[in-house]
Design an enzyme around this catalytic site. Structure first.
Site, PDB file in Angstrom:
ATOM      1  N   PRO A 201       0.815  -1.226   0.000  1.00  0.00           N
ATOM      2  CA  PRO A 201       0.000   0.000   0.000  1.00  0.00           C
ATOM      3  C   PRO A 201       0.849   1.277   0.000  1.00  0.00           C
ATOM      4  O   PRO A 201       0.437   2.296  -0.552  1.00  0.00           O
ATOM      5  CB  PRO A 201      -0.819  -0.113   1.278  1.00  0.00           C
ATOM      6  CG  PRO A 201      -0.913  -1.571   1.530  1.00  0.00           C
ATOM      7  CD  PRO A 201       0.384  -2.157   1.049  1.00  0.00           C
ATOM      8  N   SER A 285       7.879 -11.415   6.415  1.00  0.00           N
ATOM      9  CA  SER A 285       7.968 -10.642   5.176  1.00  0.00           C
ATOM     10  C   SER A 285       6.925 -11.185   4.197  1.00  0.00           C
ATOM     11  O   SER A 285       6.534 -12.350   4.272  1.00  0.00           O
ATOM     12  CB  SER A 285       9.365 -10.761   4.571  1.00  0.00           C
ATOM     13  OG  SER A 285       9.555 -12.065   4.068  1.00  0.00           O
ATOM     14  N   THR A 286       6.496 -10.332   3.278  1.00  0.00           N
ATOM     15  CA  THR A 286       5.506 -10.763   2.291  1.00  0.00           C
ATOM     16  C   THR A 286       6.055 -11.922   1.461  1.00  0.00           C
ATOM     17  O   THR A 286       5.319 -12.838   1.095  1.00  0.00           O
ATOM     18  CB  THR A 286       5.149  -9.587   1.368  1.00  0.00           C
ATOM     19  OG1 THR A 286       4.827  -8.466   2.179  1.00  0.00           O
ATOM     20  CG2 THR A 286       3.962  -9.910   0.495  1.00  0.00           C
ATOM     21  N   GLY A 287       7.354 -11.884   1.192  1.00  0.00           N
ATOM     22  CA  GLY A 287       7.977 -12.965   0.432  1.00  0.00           C
ATOM     23  C   GLY A 287       7.817 -14.300   1.120  1.00  0.00           C
ATOM     24  O   GLY A 287       7.390 -15.291   0.528  1.00  0.00           O
ATOM     25  N   HIS A 333      12.702  -6.525   8.459  1.00  0.00           N
ATOM     26  CA  HIS A 333      12.339  -7.924   8.643  1.00  0.00           C
ATOM     27  C   HIS A 333      13.591  -8.667   9.042  1.00  0.00           C
ATOM     28  O   HIS A 333      14.673  -8.324   8.617  1.00  0.00           O
ATOM     29  CB  HIS A 333      11.831  -8.518   7.339  1.00  0.00           C
ATOM     30  CG  HIS A 333      10.592  -7.864   6.850  1.00  0.00           C
ATOM     31  ND1 HIS A 333       9.411  -7.944   7.529  1.00  0.00           N
ATOM     32  CD2 HIS A 333      10.363  -7.121   5.760  1.00  0.00           C
ATOM     33  CE1 HIS A 333       8.502  -7.275   6.849  1.00  0.00           C
ATOM     34  NE2 HIS A 333       9.049  -6.769   5.780  1.00  0.00           N
TER      35      HIS A 333
END
Ligand SMILES: *[C@@H]1O[C@H](CO)[C@@H](O)[C@H](O)[C@H]1NC(C)=O
Ligand SMILES: *[C@@H]1O[C@H](CO)[C@@H](O)[C@H](O)[C@H]1NC(C)=O
Ligand SMILES: *[C@@H]1O[C@H](CO)[C@@H](O)[C@H](O)[C@H]1NC(C)=O
Ligand SMILES: *[C@@H]1O[C@H](CO)[C@@H](O)[C@H](O)[C@H]1NC(C)=O
Length: 360
Positions: A201, A285-287, A333
């Site tokens: 975002p 983390s998004t990963g 992170h």
């Protein structure tokens, strides 16, 4: 007596010869053209030792790792034959499905979300957002994918090790490709195929003024064809506004490209799942989140561009991302802690990490 001394000298000599050939193997990174007859045995023993070390239950905190030795070990291990383990893969699928259930709750759908439901935020359950009728209408009907149904998946992180990797064609040969943060695509290093791509975002906040002009975002997302765009709309309070404007801007212009919102309860459960397994960090983390999604939804998971260190396994300097050298995300992170888990899953045969150029 003399026999004993001779024996002793003989075993000493053997030890010296063995340790020298082990050194030789180390220094040549296992090139197979060494004349030693015993090389293959040592190579196998050494690979088994590394496999054991990296798949161990006890994970040393990343900050206590000697990075030079670690990268050398990883580099050697990446040259060892990969061993897939079907039962380990199945176990991971079952565990993740029972505990987190990406198949059914990865993102909000009309099916898993009620009109006027008060949606608690991922990171603070006291905050809620009411899913009104207008938003509910914009949610996708149902979840399109089934557990294990996505075949061979490539999860493409943004790590600098992908620069000049020539991994593009290999990534594009996967059945399903996941990317992050609207990262650029190209034929040579990272491929162009995309099925799911995340948007942070803050990227909407910083790079686009959607009230003025939606064209730049529309142009950017069309790079990914009909890939799903996924945002963490209900992770932190400020995310919601930017996720909603992205959805409202793109939906009428690119109806073929679904904009979806991560289900906060899925992310919360995944967080708990890893906390129970000793991963202590503020937020995954998004990963790492999407590698877990892939472990549940794909048959075979290949991970590219995940390497959270400044030097590559060959000890050369690498940029932060394959497309730029910016970002404090390494500190934000605890990427090395996540990386140790990925390395462990690789050594257990649950997924395949790619850390080397693809045309070796
Ligand atoms: C494969 O994984 C299962 C489940 O974790 C384990 O019990 C088994 O020992 C593994 N097989 C090999 C060859 O490592
Ligand atoms: C996962 O979610 C789907 C859809 O909501 C549901 O049908 C399924 O039973 C759930 N699976 C588990 C293991 O809870
Ligand atoms: C990739 O190649 C370019 C051009 O040859 C070079 O400038 C750059 O340093 C290389 N990057 C890495 C990480 O090797
Ligand atoms: C591929 O994309 C990266 C990142 O945008 C860029 O640095 C690199 O030069 C590109 N390579 C080619 C051959 O276009």
């Amino acid at each position: 007596m003399a026999v004993l001394v001779l024996r002793w000298i003989f075993s000493l000599l053997t030890v010296i010869i063995i340790s020298q050939s082990v050194c030789l193997i180390y220094n040549t990174s296992y090139s197979h053209n060494i004349g030693y007859a015993m090389t293959d045995t040592f190579y196998q023993l050494h690979c088994n030792k590394l496999r054991e070390q990296f798949s161990s239950d006890i994970i040393k905190p990343a900050k206590r790792i000697n990075i030079m030795k670690f990268t050398q070990d990883v580099s050697n291990f990446m040259n060892c034959p990969y061993r897939s383990n079907t039962s380990e893969r199945e176990l991971n699928k079952i565990r993740l499905n029972l505990y987190c259930n990406a198949t059914g709750s990865l993102f909000l759908t009309k099916h898993n979300t009620a009109v006027n439901e008060e949606m608690p935020y991922e990171t603070n359950m006291e905050l809620t957002h009411k899913i009104d009728e207008e938003l509910h209408k914009m949610l996708p009907e149902d979840f399109p994918w089934t557990s294990g149904g996505l075949g061979r998946c490539a999860v493409v992180g943004s790590g600098g090790i992908l620069q000049n990797s020539s991994c593009g064609p290999e990534i594009d040969s996967a059945d399903f490709v996941i990317r992050f943060n609207l990262a650029p695509v190209n034929d040579s290093d990272v491929g162009v195929k995309t099925h799911l791509v995340t948007i942070n975002p803050s990227q909407i906040e910083k790079n686009y003024d959607l009230n003025q002009d939606t064209d730049p975002l529309v142009k950017h997302v069309s790079m990914y064809g009909n890939a799903h765009l996924i945002l963490p709309a209900f992770s932190y309070l400020p995310n919601t506004k930017y996720a909603m404007t992205a959805l409202q801007a793109l939906r009428p212009i690119r109806p073929q490209q679904p904009v979806v919102f991560f289900s906060p309860s899925y992310l919360r459960n995944l967080d708990k799942f890893w906390k129970l397994r000793g991963l202590k960090e503020i937020r995954l983390s998004t990963g790492f989140m999407l590698i877990n999604v892939a472990l549940e939804l794909c048959e075979d998971v290949h991970v590219y561009g995940f390497w959270p260190f400044d030097i590559d396994p060959q000890q050369r300097q690498v940029p932060h991302h394959y497309y730029d050298d910016r970002g404090p995300s390494r500190r934000k992170h605890r990427m090395p802690e996540e990386f140790l888990r990925l390395l462990r899953m690789h050594s257990q045969g649950a997924l395949t990490l790619h850390l080397q150029p693809c045309t070796a």
